[in-house]
Design a protein around this motif. Structure first.
Motif, mmCIF file in Angstrom:
data_model
loop_
_atom_site.group_PDB
_atom_site.id
_atom_site.type_symbol
_atom_site.label_atom_id
_atom_site.label_comp_id
_atom_site.label_asym_id
_atom_site.label_seq_id
_atom_site.Cartn_x
_atom_site.Cartn_y
_atom_site.Cartn_z
ATOM 1 N N LYS A 149 2.423 1.265 6.629
ATOM 2 C CA LYS A 149 2.358 2.111 5.440
ATOM 3 C C LYS A 149 3.614 2.096 4.585
ATOM 4 O O LYS A 149 3.634 2.737 3.522
ATOM 5 C CB LYS A 149 2.076 3.556 5.864
ATOM 6 N N SER A 150 4.656 1.388 4.984
ATOM 7 C CA SER A 150 5.926 1.473 4.267
ATOM 8 C C SER A 150 5.803 1.068 2.804
ATOM 9 O O SER A 150 5.122 0.088 2.461
ATOM 10 C CB SER A 150 6.983 0.597 4.942
ATOM 11 N N THR A 151 6.471 1.822 1.955
ATOM 12 C CA THR A 151 6.506 1.533 0.519
ATOM 13 C C THR A 151 7.866 0.974 0.099
ATOM 14 O O THR A 151 8.208 1.008 -1.091
ATOM 15 C CB THR A 151 6.218 2.816 -0.281
ATOM 16 N N ALA A 152 8.629 0.438 1.068
ATOM 17 C CA ALA A 152 9.945 -0.121 0.745
ATOM 18 C C ALA A 152 9.806 -1.220 -0.303
ATOM 19 O O ALA A 152 8.891 -2.047 -0.255
ATOM 20 C CB ALA A 152 10.600 -0.680 2.007
ATOM 21 N N ALA A 153 10.716 -1.239 -1.244
ATOM 22 C CA ALA A 153 10.708 -2.282 -2.275
ATOM 23 C C ALA A 153 10.806 -3.657 -1.623
ATOM 24 O O ALA A 153 11.596 -3.859 -0.696
ATOM 25 C CB ALA A 153 11.875 -2.060 -3.240
ATOM 26 N N ARG A 154 9.996 -4.590 -2.101
ATOM 27 C CA ARG A 154 9.958 -5.983 -1.647
ATOM 28 C C ARG A 154 9.345 -6.150 -0.241
ATOM 29 O O ARG A 154 9.398 -7.239 0.311
ATOM 30 C CB ARG A 154 11.351 -6.636 -1.680
ATOM 31 N N TYR A 155 8.770 -5.092 0.302
ATOM 32 C CA TYR A 155 8.110 -5.224 1.595
ATOM 33 C C TYR A 155 6.638 -5.577 1.394
ATOM 34 O O TYR A 155 5.908 -4.872 0.693
ATOM 35 C CB TYR A 155 8.218 -3.926 2.397
ATOM 36 N N ASP A 156 6.202 -6.670 2.019
ATOM 37 C CA ASP A 156 4.817 -7.133 1.973
ATOM 38 C C ASP A 156 4.360 -7.337 3.414
ATOM 39 O O ASP A 156 4.733 -8.318 4.052
ATOM 40 C CB ASP A 156 4.739 -8.434 1.179
ATOM 41 N N LYS A 157 3.596 -6.414 3.934
ATOM 42 C CA LYS A 157 3.252 -6.439 5.357
ATOM 43 C C LYS A 157 2.483 -7.687 5.763
ATOM 44 O O LYS A 157 2.679 -8.215 6.864
ATOM 45 C CB LYS A 157 2.470 -5.186 5.744
ATOM 46 N N GLU A 158 1.621 -8.184 4.895
ATOM 47 C CA GLU A 158 0.847 -9.378 5.243
ATOM 48 C C GLU A 158 1.739 -10.619 5.272
ATOM 49 O O GLU A 158 1.594 -11.479 6.150
ATOM 50 C CB GLU A 158 -0.313 -9.576 4.263
ATOM 51 N N LYS A 159 2.645 -10.707 4.345
ATOM 52 C CA LYS A 159 3.560 -11.849 4.326
ATOM 53 C C LYS A 159 4.487 -11.829 5.531
ATOM 54 O O LYS A 159 4.748 -12.867 6.150
ATOM 55 C CB LYS A 159 4.382 -11.844 3.038
#
Length: 289
Positions: free
Chosen positions: A241-251
């Motif tokens: 669920k993180s909304t950290a900038a530049r975070y893309d969980k699938e990548k």
């Protein structure tokens, strides 16, 4: 241990009774040997999931390897065992050439305990689910001015940064490092964390020029990572669920998969003080279901 077989002699009454007695003895012996085999095999079974596994024997780097090819931080750095600790520094010292030291064994869901003692001014890191390319989810050990120890960074995985505050050194008249102040304070929500300790709590728990114990729990496909220093909770990151900038969980999942090595880092570049080292010991892990 060899099976103990008890022999009971039976008086022979006839050829038939003799054959029955012999057959009974053989069957009993086979059963005893089979039981012993099962007991022996249990001794070599894989350790249960809740068993602590020592990753460092205090004497050698057995079970560890440097990055096999050059990565962004360098060709590997210098790693040695000194006085029962793993030490890392640039190769040669002050050259800017760093690298990482990784466990041969890979882990998915786990709890890790590790003691760390970095020299002030270095930039290191504790790598989680790392690969040989140096990509990972990193617990920062940026032990320098404008640094942070304990929160999460996406090393080679988007460069996302959950740093809720910076630490800066305080110095005496002889420029000796004697304490910390903090700056750039943000809320956990602003940096994409579920939880962040206060800067005051971090300053209170960290021991200067001494060993500090990190505890890290990693769980889940998109991992939830919780970090502690000296039993004080530092941060909680939820990879789902993180909304950290530049975070893309699938990548991140594609780059790292669901398991990887545990690693420690010597950062490349010119800011590593000549002769400074990062130090690690008492490294153990237990796998979680």
């Amino acid at each position: 241990m060899q099976p103990i077989i008890s022999l009971r002699f039976v008086k022979e009454r006839s050829p038939m009774s003799h054959e029955i007695s012999r057959r009974t003895f053989v069957q009993s012996s086979v059963a005893s040997l089979a039981a012993a085999s099962v007991v022996g095999s249990l001794a070599y079974a894989a350790e249960p999931k809740d068993t602590w596994i020592e990753l460092f024997d205090g004497k050698s780097l057995a079970g560890w390897h440097k990055n096999p090819t050059k990565i962004g931080h360098g060709t590997g750095g210098i790693w040695a065992v000194e006085e029962g600790t793993i030490t890392g520094e640039q190769d040669p010292p002050g050259s800017g050439n760093g690298g990482i030291l990784l466990t041969d064994r890979k882990f998915s869901n786990f709890e890790l305990l590790i003691d760390l003692k970095p020299d002030w001014g270095i930039c290191s890191g504790l790598f989680l689910r790392a690969n040989d390319k140096g990509q990972c989810l990193q617990m920062m050990v940026d032990y320098h001015d404008a640094g942070n120890v304990g929160q999460i960074y996406g090393e080679g995985t988007g460069g996302f940064n959950t740093r809720a505050f910076d630490i800066d050194g305080e110095y005496d008249a002889e420029k000796k490092h004697i304490g910390y102040k903090t700056s750039k304070h943000k809320t956990a929500e602003e940096v994409g964390l579920v939880y962040s300790c206060t800067p005051e709590a971090w300053v209170k728990t960290w021991k200067i020029a001494d060993w500090n114990t990190a505890r890290v729990i990693v769980e889940g496909k998109y991992p939830k990572i919780t970090t502690y220093l000296n039993d004080v909770k530092i941060c909680e990151f939820d990879g789902e669920k993180s909304t950290a900038a530049r975070y893309d969980k699938e990548k991140v999942l594609e780059q790292l998969t669901a398991e990887g090595s545990i690693a420690v880092q010597v950062h490349g570049g010119g800011n590593w003080p000549i002769g400074a080292k990062c130090r690690w010991k008492n490294i153990k892990v237990r796998e979680l279901s």
